[in-house]
Design a protein around this motif. Structure first.
Motif, short mmCIF file in Angstrom:
data_model
loop_
_atom_site.label_atom_id
_atom_site.label_comp_id
_atom_site.label_asym_id
_atom_site.label_seq_id
_atom_site.Cartn_x
_atom_site.Cartn_y
_atom_site.Cartn_z
N VAL A 191 -11.22 11.91 66.31
CA VAL A 191 -10.68 12.09 67.66
C VAL A 191 -9.87 10.86 68.04
CG1 VAL A 191 -11.25 12.45 70.09
CG2 VAL A 191 -12.66 13.51 68.31
N ASP A 192 -8.63 11.09 68.44
CA ASP A 192 -7.75 9.99 68.83
C ASP A 192 -7.93 9.58 70.28
OD1 ASP A 192 -6.08 9.63 66.33
OD2 ASP A 192 -5.71 11.74 66.72
N GLU A 193 -8.17 10.56 71.15
CA GLU A 193 -8.23 10.26 72.58
C GLU A 193 -9.12 11.27 73.28
OE1 GLU A 193 -4.49 9.14 74.60
OE2 GLU A 193 -4.97 10.73 76.04
N LEU A 194 -9.90 10.80 74.26
CA LEU A 194 -10.75 11.67 75.06
C LEU A 194 -10.46 11.47 76.54
CD1 LEU A 194 -12.78 10.13 72.74
CD2 LEU A 194 -14.31 11.90 73.57
N GLN A 252 -19.31 16.02 66.11
CA GLN A 252 -18.96 16.01 64.69
C GLN A 252 -17.63 15.30 64.44
OE1 GLN A 252 -19.73 19.79 62.41
NE2 GLN A 252 -20.33 20.52 64.44
N TYR A 253 -16.66 15.59 65.27
CA TYR A 253 -15.35 14.95 65.10
C TYR A 253 -15.39 13.48 65.49
CZ TYR A 253 -12.94 19.29 63.95
OH TYR A 253 -12.51 20.45 63.32
N THR A 297 -25.69 12.39 72.50
CA THR A 297 -26.81 12.41 71.56
C THR A 297 -26.34 11.99 70.16
OG1 THR A 297 -27.93 14.18 72.77
CG2 THR A 297 -28.57 13.86 70.48
N GLY A 298 -26.92 10.92 69.64
CA GLY A 298 -26.57 10.44 68.30
C GLY A 298 -25.19 9.83 68.19
#
Length: 217
Positions: free
Chosen positions: A166-169, A159-160, A186-187
């Motif tokens: 989201v800035d960073e993962l 969702q985010y 997914t999606g």
């Protein structure tokens, strides 16, 4: 300026962050334990559960930095616990006992309001029934200049991501296949959403990926 970050989010080679059939007996879903194998014997994790020792290697460094500069947390209700629908009572207070590992205000997305729960160690769970942006606003106010950690599960992170919030993962890819469960991708078209991988580092148990959103402040 504070950032919304995903840290130490473990997925399988086929993209699953949890296995199927999450339950009280299987909080990570059936087989989901395997995607976190890189973490369990690190010094950081062992300290979290009150044990000594543990590896002090690259995996441990990533586990430890996952808590750096975090002033608030956001998570989905499924990550908070296996209870579905209206809250039957106030008995369930999360998987983590009286002293959860978050040590900061933690905002739980839910469709059903519930009074905040103050725990030991500085964690207070706040339940947010009015959407992801409201949770982020509240988390930013609580975090001040520090970052907000988005903890999961997969549908919450999705969702985010779709909203480009989201800035960073930091994704941790474990060398296992789960086949089914909660798939992070997914999606999700990370390239179309403007995300790029800026760093990758492999260990015996995992590959650590740093992914950032282009054009973030």
């Amino acid at each position: 300026m504070s950032k919304l970050v995903v840290r130490a989010y473990s997925i399988s080679l086929d993209g699953y962050g949890a296995g199927p059939d999450q339950s009280l007996e299987h909080p990570l879903g059936v087989g989901g334990h395997a995607v976190h194998d890189w973490l369990f014997d690190t010094r950081t994790f062992r300290q979290m559960i009150g044990q000594d020792g543990g590896r002090t290697d690259v995996d441990d460094r990533y586990a430890a930095t996952g808590f750096d500069n975090i002033g608030a947390n956001i998570m989905g209700r499924n990550m908070f616990g296996p209870v579905r629908g209206p809250w039957p009572n106030d008995d369930w207070k999360g998987w983590w006992g009286e002293n959860p590992p978050y040590h900061s205000p933690t905002f739980v997305l839910t469709h059903y309001p519930r009074a905040p729960i103050e725990m030991e160690g500085g964690t207070t769970f706040h339940f947010v029934p009015d959407g992801i942006e409201s949770a982020l606003q509240q988390a930013k106010a609580a975090a001040g200049d520090k970052d907000i950690r988005l903890n999961g599960g997969a549908s919450t992170v999705q969702q985010y991501l779709r909203a480009r919030l989201v800035d960073e993962l930091h994704l941790v890819v474990s060398p296992v296949f789960l086949g089914s469960g909660e798939n992070l991708y997914t999606g999700i078209d990370l390239k179309a959403l403007g995300y790029v991988c800026t760093k990758h580092e492999s260990t015996e148990k995992a590959t650590h990926l740093t992914v950032v959103r282009k054009g973030r402040p």
